[in-house]
Design a protein around this motif. Sequence first.
Motif, short mmCIF file in Angstrom:
data_model
loop_
_atom_site.label_atom_id
_atom_site.label_comp_id
_atom_site.label_asym_id
_atom_site.label_seq_id
_atom_site.Cartn_x
_atom_site.Cartn_y
_atom_site.Cartn_z
N PHE A 154 137.97 18.64 47.53
CA PHE A 154 137.81 19.40 46.29
C PHE A 154 136.55 19.05 45.49
N ILE A 155 136.13 17.80 45.51
CA ILE A 155 135.03 17.40 44.63
C ILE A 155 133.69 17.79 45.26
N ASN B 56 127.79 19.91 42.76
CA ASN B 56 127.46 20.99 41.82
C ASN B 56 126.25 20.66 40.94
N ARG C 178 117.85 23.66 47.97
CA ARG C 178 117.51 24.74 47.04
C ARG C 178 117.63 24.22 45.61
N SER D 262 130.44 20.46 34.72
CA SER D 262 130.31 19.33 35.64
C SER D 262 129.08 18.48 35.32
N VAL E 151 134.22 16.28 38.68
CA VAL E 151 135.24 17.33 38.52
C VAL E 151 135.15 18.33 39.67
N PRO E 152 136.29 18.91 40.05
CA PRO E 152 136.30 19.86 41.17
C PRO E 152 135.84 21.25 40.73
N LEU E 153 134.55 21.36 40.42
CA LEU E 153 134.01 22.63 39.93
C LEU E 153 132.77 23.01 40.72
N GLU E 154 132.57 24.30 40.92
CA GLU E 154 131.28 24.79 41.37
C GLU E 154 130.87 25.95 40.45
N SER E 155 129.57 26.00 40.16
CA SER E 155 129.06 26.99 39.19
C SER E 155 128.36 28.13 39.91
N THR F 233 125.90 28.73 44.65
CA THR F 233 125.96 28.07 43.34
C THR F 233 124.60 28.17 42.66
N PRO G 234 138.91 25.03 42.59
CA PRO G 234 139.42 25.41 43.92
C PRO G 234 140.65 26.32 43.86
N LEU H 85 143.54 17.57 35.37
CA LEU H 85 142.47 17.23 36.29
C LEU H 85 143.06 16.59 37.55
N PHE I 51 144.47 18.12 41.51
CA PHE I 51 143.75 18.24 42.79
C PHE I 51 143.95 16.99 43.65
N ARG I 52 144.48 15.94 43.02
CA ARG I 52 144.82 14.74 43.77
C ARG I 52 146.29 14.80 44.19
N LEU J 35 148.82 22.29 42.72
CA LEU J 35 147.86 23.33 42.32
C LEU J 35 148.58 24.50 41.67
#
Lengths: 97, 417
Positions: free
Chosen positions: A45-46, A49, A72, B243, B253-257, B303, B345, B398, B401-402, B406
């Motif tokens: 999950f981590i 980013n 990139r 993040s 943190v389990p984030l994507e932008s 991202t 996620p 938070l 995810f561990r 979910l």
Amino acid sequence: MLLIHCPYCQEDRPELEFRHAGEAHIARPADMAALSDEDFERFFFIRSNPKGVVFERWRHMHGCARFFNAARDTVSDRFLKTYKAGEPKPDLGGEGR
Amino acid sequence: MRKYSVFAIAREAMRGHRGWPEQWASPEPKKHYDVIIVGAGGHGLGTAYYLAREHGITNIAVLEKGWLGGGNTGRNTTIIRSNYLYDESAGIYDHAVKLWDGLSQDLNYNVMYSPRGVMMLAHNVHDVQVFKRHIHANRLNGVDNEWLTPEEAKAYCPPLNISPDARYPVMGAALQRRGGTARHDAVAWGYARAASARGVDIIQNCEVIGINRGPDGAVTGVETTRGTIGAAKIGIVAAGHSSVLMQMAGVQVPLESYPLQALVSEPVKPVFPCVVMSNTVHAYISQSDKGELVIGAGTDQYTSYSQTGGLHIIQHTLDAIVEMFPMFTRMKMLRSWGGIVDVTPDRSPIMAKTPVKGLYVNCGWGTGGFKATPGSAHVFAHTIARDEPHRINAPFTLERFRSGRLIDEAAAAAVAH
């Protein structure tokens, strides 16, 4: 639309031919069942980013269909380098921030 | 704060509208606050407002690196609905819808909440089954959502093309009548004005560049482009940059932008009575009170923090729009823009304490945070003030995810991704 250089085809092609495939250089653990919950979370999950240079996988879906890696800049969306899968992270020198 | 009313308008009309005060103060930052909120969007300003109103904490600063409401609050397509699948989601989103109803009176600011109905189109058998499942789940949670036949859908939204020959034929729709839209800027401005009136300092053009921690690990304040500011508690409400900020405190943190784009057409007379969404062909459309068609596209695949995206994403959305609504084929588009959305996620948000004492985070709203603004702000204020989550946001941790607990709206496909 991004213009992406496929390191296998050695051609600049439009983004429409490619699929983004997530962060690169994340090794799948050999013995998944032995992972602690913390390690599994980190693997699964981590993601880093980053605001800056990201190392990521792309797949030339509508071309050679092969996976490759790219460095990139996520602020300018400019590609610094693309390289073949399995190659180590490139040293970007002054280009990487 | 001068109360807005019809009498105030009449009084100001008599004297040339020269007596309107600034809506909120712009003070210099103090040395220390009880609470610092990072991010002056709807969620952050709302958090400050509810901290002041419900918990009596008024020594608060809201720090904003750009201008107030200039991030995703000012960039979204303003859709409000609560017909998500899971109990936890129904809890938070319906809490928000209940607060939307009455928010204008609460803030003494017209946020133009318009429950005009949100209709989600089904284009294939899978959509039909998923939406009917949602309707039943919503019914059990007391959330209104009903099934419409294609004919009923067209009666509710006359511009809709329900011809079986359409490229994406409409096989039915799920309608949430309490869903609708609100004026996004007014939400930020209304919360800012009401919070400022209760003593909250709103500090714009002040970017947080570091989070300071004491010997015991607890937060002590922030480093900003306008100097060091101390605080006992810090709430991060920074959407796409969450993040980046969390990493300043050493928390991964389990984030994507991702970039998410939207666009508006030239303004026209009222032609479109409701909100229509289609997950399968990926388009969102409504008409603003100014008359522009407000159209939402999907995320780009990579991202990015660039606040811009590829034109082909917009073209794909417009392909779908003109197919579903042939009357718009000659409509001119006026502006398009992008925002950076922080995606988890499981496509559910995180509103929680963090492993760092005194640090709280409200993030992961992804492509659909606007609808939750009042609910999110309300329970996040509770979390900061009491140092424990409200019953409604308790599942949105938070740590899920561990632990694997979910809230998987991604798999439930309640939202378009």
